[in-house]
Scaffold this active site. Structure first.
Site, PDB file in Angstrom:
ATOM      1  N   GLU A 174       0.268 -11.655   2.308  1.00  0.00           N
ATOM      2  CA  GLU A 174       1.467 -11.914   2.684  1.00  0.00           C
ATOM      3  C   GLU A 174       1.605 -12.885   3.661  1.00  0.00           C
ATOM      4  O   GLU A 174       2.184 -12.835   5.040  1.00  0.00           O
ATOM      5  CB  GLU A 174       2.155 -10.485   3.225  1.00  0.00           C
ATOM      6  CG  GLU A 174       2.035  -9.306   2.161  1.00  0.00           C
ATOM      7  CD  GLU A 174       3.025  -8.076   3.033  1.00  0.00           C
ATOM      8  OE1 GLU A 174       3.079  -8.205   4.177  1.00  0.00           O
ATOM      9  OE2 GLU A 174       2.945  -7.391   2.135  1.00  0.00           O
ATOM     10  N   GLU A 372      -0.299  -3.786  -3.277  1.00  0.00           N
ATOM     11  CA  GLU A 372       0.000  -2.955  -2.133  1.00  0.00           C
ATOM     12  C   GLU A 372       1.309  -2.293  -2.787  1.00  0.00           C
ATOM     13  O   GLU A 372       2.283  -2.900  -3.029  1.00  0.00           O
ATOM     14  CB  GLU A 372       0.350  -3.399  -0.817  1.00  0.00           C
ATOM     15  CG  GLU A 372      -0.710  -3.692  -0.003  1.00  0.00           C
ATOM     16  CD  GLU A 372      -0.483  -4.442   1.454  1.00  0.00           C
ATOM     17  OE1 GLU A 372       0.435  -4.190   1.912  1.00  0.00           O
ATOM     18  OE2 GLU A 372      -1.293  -5.183   1.924  1.00  0.00           O
TER      19      GLU A 372
HETATM   20  C1  FCB Z   1       2.362  -4.535   4.244  1.00  0.00           C
HETATM   21  C2  FCB Z   1       0.959  -5.026   4.884  1.00  0.00           C
HETATM   22  C3  FCB Z   1       0.240  -3.974   5.425  1.00  0.00           C
HETATM   23  C4  FCB Z   1       0.905  -2.720   5.673  1.00  0.00           C
HETATM   24  C5  FCB Z   1       2.107  -2.326   4.670  1.00  0.00           C
HETATM   25  C6  FCB Z   1       3.010  -1.233   5.029  1.00  0.00           C
HETATM   26  O1  FCB Z   1       3.432  -5.790   4.534  1.00  0.00           O
HETATM   27  O2  FCB Z   1       0.338  -5.952   4.426  1.00  0.00           O
HETATM   28  O3  FCB Z   1      -0.814  -4.292   5.863  1.00  0.00           O
HETATM   29  O4  FCB Z   1       1.471  -2.821   6.956  1.00  0.00           O
HETATM   30  O5  FCB Z   1       3.126  -3.602   4.782  1.00  0.00           O
END
Ligand code: FCB
Length: 483
Positions: A174, A372
């Protein structure tokens, strides 16, 4: 929008070889912040600065993964996961960011990688999940081009040591957050508020990605190793798709959040509209001749993180100073309809479907992995006859709907090859500290005891069978409106 058609007949079957994983990041789980030669990172500094993190929480101890590797890898194994995504702390490997390499740091991650492989779990490594060595920040951090070169060297050092074993490499997690939350809105480390710095950071993060890939490809020897980058792409809608001004608001958000990264990384140019939107902030002269070619290295997998949707409409002219959207001056965010998770993020599985389809349409040559996806809820441990349980039906529901959306995207032709739930365990949730619980495994922060939540049991079944069967779903997918 419903996946109930084939679901009722046979359940949702994921393709053979589909990766079911869970994800984490070094600073959020490891603790041992000053042990075995680890240097300080910007998150150590930031979390120790009063007022930056909820409750004054820090990652000093976190969930002690550093001292509980075997126990936690056994836990992953018991969930039948085929892969584990974790990040390497740059300040454990090269404590000052440049200069000396710390053997103890390499040895630690070697233990993690070997422990995963011994358990039949693929190691998926993120090289940068936000813990920049503080000495580099002292020289400008991501606003300084030298940081990109330092990152490339760090990538090479790690690749030389682990390149025969790691299954998937992802360079950055990110970069949107690193650049805009770190340097424009100040919500994340290093906590700056400068639009110019944020755009410099965008470029130097992109450059770091490209330079690191060049190094990695030279030293990685595992024949089937895959290379990737993980972006948090906005799933943005225009409030009124028939209104050109709303459509333009959406375009600005997509330029800043998505194409500022994907176009140079995957296509070798910066979006002309982004340069135009931000020309009052910078002429982008920090992009030197040849940089975009360096950034545009071949990858195998496009990693995306997805949590919720956004809707934009034309707003009044306003300053974007202090916001994470430098230069998006006529844009207003529209509140998203609920339900919401404990983060206040809206639950929108259709957004995941839309994002997967749109990403595949824009970049059809890449496999995609969801690096994620997950949800925070206020989980509590209960005891039944001496057995500890955590009932988290909302998270089971959340995961079920999002896996169903992913399945629908696969059926629509998206080459989605894996899905990592965020997160394996409750952990340090950045500016929210320990107040937000994303784990499928509960952690008691007093005792460090791990307790599988119901969602972990649900996910273990999915990972083992590759199928969401009708009886597990309990008819949930046929409820209208939220799929
Ligand atoms: C993302 C991050 C991760 C975590 C999630 C909830 O943006 O990459 O580390 O904090 O959100």
């Amino acid at each position: 929008m419903s996946a109930t058609g084939d679901f009722r007949i046979s359940g949702l079957q994921f393709p053979d070889g589909f990766t079911f994983g869970a994800a984490s990041a070094a600073y959020q789980i490891e603790g041992a912040a000053t042990e075995d030669g680890r240097g300080a990172s910007i998150w150590d500094t930031f979390s120790h600065t009063p007022g930056k993190v909820a409750n004054g929480d820090t990652g000093d101890v976190a969930v002690e993964f550093y001292h509980r590797v075997d126990e936690d890898l056994d836990l992953i194994k018991s969930l039948h996961l085929s892969a584990y995504r974790f990040s390497i702390a740059w300040p454990r490997i090269i404590p000052a960011g440049t200069g000396e390499v710390n053997e103890a740091g390499l040895a630690f991650y070697e233990r993690v990688v070997d422990g995963l492989i011994a358990r039949g779990i693929d190691p998926v490594v993120t090289l940068y999940h936000w813990d920049l060595p503080q000495p580099l920040e002292d020289r400008g951090g991501w606003t300084n081009r030298e940081t990109s070169y330092a990152f490339a060297r760090y990538a090479r050092v790690v690749g030389e040591r682990l390149g025969d074993r790691v299954a998937v490499w992802t360079t950055l997690n990110e970069p949107w957050c690193s650049a805009y939350l770190g340097y424009a809105s100040g919500e994340h480390a290093p906590g700056h508020r400068s639009e110019l710095e944020a755009l410099q950071a965008v470029h130097h993060l992109n450059l770091a990605h490209g330079l690191a890939l060049i190094e990695l490809r030279e030293v990685v020897t595992r024949p089937d190793a895959k290379f990737s980058v993980t972006n948090c792409l906005a799933t943005a809608y225009a409030a009124d798709p028939a209104n050109p001004e709303d459509v333009d608001a959406k375009r600005q958000i997509e330029a800043l959040q998505n194409r500022a990264f994907t176009d140079p990384q995957l296509r070798g140019f910066y979006p002309p509209d982004l340069l135009e939107d931000t020309k009052h902030i910078t002429d982008w002269s920090f992009v030197r001749d040849g940089d975009v070619q360096l950034i545009n290295q071949p990858i195998d997998i496009l990693g995306i993180n997805y949590y919720c949707t956004g809707t934009a409409r034309r707003g009044p002219e306003h300053s974007t100073e202090g916001t994470p959207y430098p230069g998006a001056t006529r844009v207003e965010a529209v509140e998203q309809p609920g339900p919401y998770t404990d983060m206040g993020w809206n639950i929108a599985p259709h957004g995941l479907y839309d994002l997967l389809v749109a990403t595949h349409e824009a970049y059809p040559e890449f496999d995609i992995m969801i690096m994620e996806n997950g949800a925070a809820y206020r989980d509590q441990v209960v005891e039944h006859n001496g057995v500890k349980r955590v009932h988290d039906p909302e998270r089971v529901d959340f995961l079920l709907r999002h896996f169903a959306a992913a399945h629908r995207a696969i059926k629509a032709g998206v080459p989605l090859t894996g899905y990592f739930v965020w997160s394996l365990m409750d952990n340090f949730e950045w500016a929210f500290g320990y107040a937000k619980r994303f784990g499928i495994v509960h952690v008691d922060y007093e005792t460090q005891e791990r307790t599988k939540k119901d969602s972990a049991l649900w996910y273990a079944n999915l990972a083992e069978t590759g199928v969401i069967p009708e009886q597990l779903a309990g008819g949930i997918l046929s409820s209208p409106g939220r799929n």
